[in-house]
Design a protein around this motif. Structure first.
Motif: not given
Length: 333
Positions: A112-116, A161-166, A171-175
């Motif tokens: 669950n890397p994105l949720r985490r 950080t982020g490399m994939g679309p989700k 990042a755009g939504r929360f960071a």
């Protein structure tokens, strides 16, 4: 105007004093911020605290600490302490890293890397507010935690950080910011659409999400030596750091090169893997060559629409002389 920052190197430095000295030199040359990535070298917290002691103005930040080897509450405590210690100069960069680091080095399941990441941002913000943290997430649970000291004012901002679309959408939504690593110019443009979508979903202005492009740089009078060092660096990341960077490069239209470099590296053909980073791919992913060539390439990256900062990074095999020459060659005007 695009800011110029620097990624302190995690490899090839004999001492912590050497690492800190690079940050001190970056301040002298006018860089806006010094980032420290936490991988297999010295831990980011100690290194940044030491750098804050020896500098006055340059910002300090993590890029990145992973969301598995420390609890969310501890990351919040650490951010609060570094913000206090640096006199308000700290910025937190965090992210899930990848299975090679999380499972191989830290013995944690990479689930669950994105949720985490989302839940870590939530909890860290709560900690930094000074409020009691009672959080029941899918991944993170915390009960009854509160800072014993006054919360930092202002609270440090939080980048992911982020490399994939989700991941970039998150990042755009929360960071407060997004760190782009191992991207071509076209790949960065593609992910900006995901950043905007995330900002829209969060009812936010994408202009408030600070974008930082981590750019491998190597500037030497011997331009071919500089390019060789950069090739080795890129081949290591694509071929030797699990499948994370291989897949990201493939998504950017370089499937054949990504698979070739990865397969050769995994088969122990490391010299051939380095050779598979051809000139076009090297120039697409970094800035390497003579000082004049590198300065021009950095300016081209800085001209990307939607980019707020470039973070100059160095080849993993760069020695102190190579690092200092590169720092000076691309120092802010």
């Amino acid at each position: 105007m695009t800011a110029r920052t620097v990624h302190l190197p995690v490899a090839a430095q004999d001492s912590l004093d050497d690492v800190v000295g690079i940050g001190v030199r970056a301040e002298e040359l006018g860089y806006e911020r010094a980032w420290y990535p936490e991988t297999w070298g010295r831990d980011a917290v100690t290194a940044l605290a030491a750098l804050a002691d020896r500098t006055d103005d340059i910002g300090v930040g993590t890029s990145i600490v992973n969301t598995y080897s420390r609890s969310a509450a501890l990351v919040g405590q650490t951010a609060a302490t570094l913000q206090e210690h640096s006199g308000g100069r700290f910025r937190l960069g965090l992210g899930p890293s990848g299975p090679a680091v999380v499972e191989g080095w830290h013995g944690q399941e990479f689930g669950n890397p994105l949720r985490r990441t989302r839940e870590y941002v939530d909890v860290v913000r709560k900690v930094l507010s000074g409020e009691q943290v009672d959080y029941d997430g899918d991944v993170v649970q915390a009960r009854g935690f509160r800072l014993r000291q006054d919360p930092p004012e202002p609270a440090p901002e939080i980048d992911v950080t982020g490399m994939g679309p989700k991941a970039v959408e998150l990042a755009g939504r929360f960071a407060d910011g997004w760190h782009a690593l191992m991207f071509t110019e076209d790949g960065f443009r593609d992910r900006l659409a995901d950043l905007r979508r995330g900002a829209d979903l969060g009812d936010r202005d994408v202009g408030d999400v600070r974008t930082t492009f981590v750019l491998p740089c190597c500037a030497l009078p011997d331009g071919e030596r500089a390019r060789d060092l950069a090739r080795q660096h890129l081949a290591f990341y694509v071929g030797g750091m699990g499948t994370f960077y291989r897949d990201a490069l493939a998504r950017q239209g370089h499937e054949d090169a990504a698979e070739t470099i990865y397969s050769l590296w995994q088969d122990g053909e490391r010299r051939r893997a380095v050779g598979a980073v051809d000139d076009d791919l090297l120039d697409a992913l970094g800035a390497a060559g003579t000082p004049e060539t590198v300065r021009e390439r950095v300016r081209e990256f800085e001209a990307l629409d939607g980019l707020d900062a470039v973070a100059v990074s160095f080849p993993r095999a760069a020695d102190p002389d190579v690092i200092d020459r590169t720092l000076e060659a691309v120092a802010p005007a």
